[in-house]
Design an enzyme around this catalytic site. Structure first.
Site, short mmCIF file in Angstrom:
data_model
loop_
_atom_site.label_atom_id
_atom_site.label_comp_id
_atom_site.label_asym_id
_atom_site.label_seq_id
_atom_site.Cartn_x
_atom_site.Cartn_y
_atom_site.Cartn_z
CG ASP A 32 -1.83 -1.13 1.06
OD1 ASP A 32 -2.09 -1.80 0.02
OD2 ASP A 32 -2.19 -1.50 2.33
N1 URA Z 1 -1.20 -5.96 3.87
C1 URA Z 1 -1.71 -4.78 3.59
O1 URA Z 1 -2.85 -4.57 4.66
N2 URA Z 1 -0.99 -3.58 3.16
C2 URA Z 1 0.19 -3.99 2.59
O2 URA Z 1 0.65 -3.01 1.93
C3 URA Z 1 0.70 -5.38 2.60
C4 URA Z 1 0.04 -6.33 3.17
#
Ligand code: URA
Length: 242
Positions: free
Chosen positions: A114
């Site tokens: 993310d």
């Molecule tokens: N899980 C998440 O919620 N976000 C990420 O960036 C990676 C794994």
């Protein structure tokens, strides 16, 4: 491989630019001037010389990034900076503005973090390796360091480990949770569902405030690599991953 293709792959220029360089006699391969773009050469042994520099073909490249927050894990984005922009900045710091000979074509991030997630991100042009690391069938373990808003109770940790419902149809597989302190833990998962870690914690009533990936399969984030920085994988790291 045709010499013009090799020159493009070495990032010496576009197909039409390298054609001109060849016609002008500016390229030598193993000491011999090559003028015709269609000439076939053995890319595994070729030593290409241009502007006093020597280049060798590397079919695949592998970079480890300590992804900073605020950039998206994509090759392009109309609104935000991408991890490829971060890679390009790093390569310019290492090699200067002239990136000829630096193999950067077709590189993509292996999986998504993310925008606000930091930590280990592998960038490569090796599609087969990426497939092996991301395929849901391979169950490659990914470990994350997590900070939460409230205490992670033993019960919450047990539920995360057994698997939780993150939507009406989606249940997570078994996970490992190592509690580090009241609001800190390491979670290891073997899937890659959308926002999986955040949604798993949400399912047990917790909000993830900070998320950092620390490993993916046999690859561990180099703790000496500052956020926003990139380095090539060592031969050993590549060997273990492949
Ligand atoms: N899980 C998440 O919620 N976000 C990420 O960036 C990676 C794994």
């Amino acid at each position: 491989m045709r010499i013009d293709k090799l020159l493009c792959e070495l990032n010496i220029g576009s197909r039409s630019e390298v054609k001109v360089l060849l016609k002008k006699g500016l390229i030598t391969v193993n000491g011999e001037k090559l003028l015709k773009p269609e000439t076939k050469i053995d890319e595994k042994t070729a030593v290409v010389s241009y502007k006093g520099k020597e280049f060798r073909y590397q079919p695949f490249v592998y970079y480890m990034m300590n992804k900073p927050a605020g950039v998206v894990s994509a090759t392009e984005d109309s609104l935000s900076g991408t991890v490829l922009d971060v890679l390009a900045e790093n390569l310019k710091e290492i090699y200067g503005d002239d990136l000829s000979g630096v193999p950067i074509r077709d590189i993509f991030p292996v999986g998504r973090l993310d925008k606000d997630t930091v930590g280990l991100l592998l960038l490569t042009n090796d599609g087969e390796l990426a497939h092996n690391l991301l395929s849901p069938k391979k169950h490659v373990e990914k470990r994350y360091y997590v900070e939460t808003d409230l205490s992670i109770t033993r019960d919450a940790a047990d539920r995360l480990m057994k698997g939780v419902a993150i939507s009406e149809q989606e249940f997570t597989r078994e996970a490992k949770v190592e509690l580090l302190s009241d609001k800190e833990c390491i979670i290891a998962i073997t899937e890659g569902k959308f926002h999986q870690v955040k949604r798993m914690f949400q399912a047990v009533g917790l909000k993830v405030l900070y998320l950092k990936r620390i490993s993916m399969g046999s690859l561990f984030l180099d703790e000496t690599l500052p956020e926003g920085k990139v380095r090539e994988l060592t031969q050993e790291e590549v060997y273990r991953l492949c």
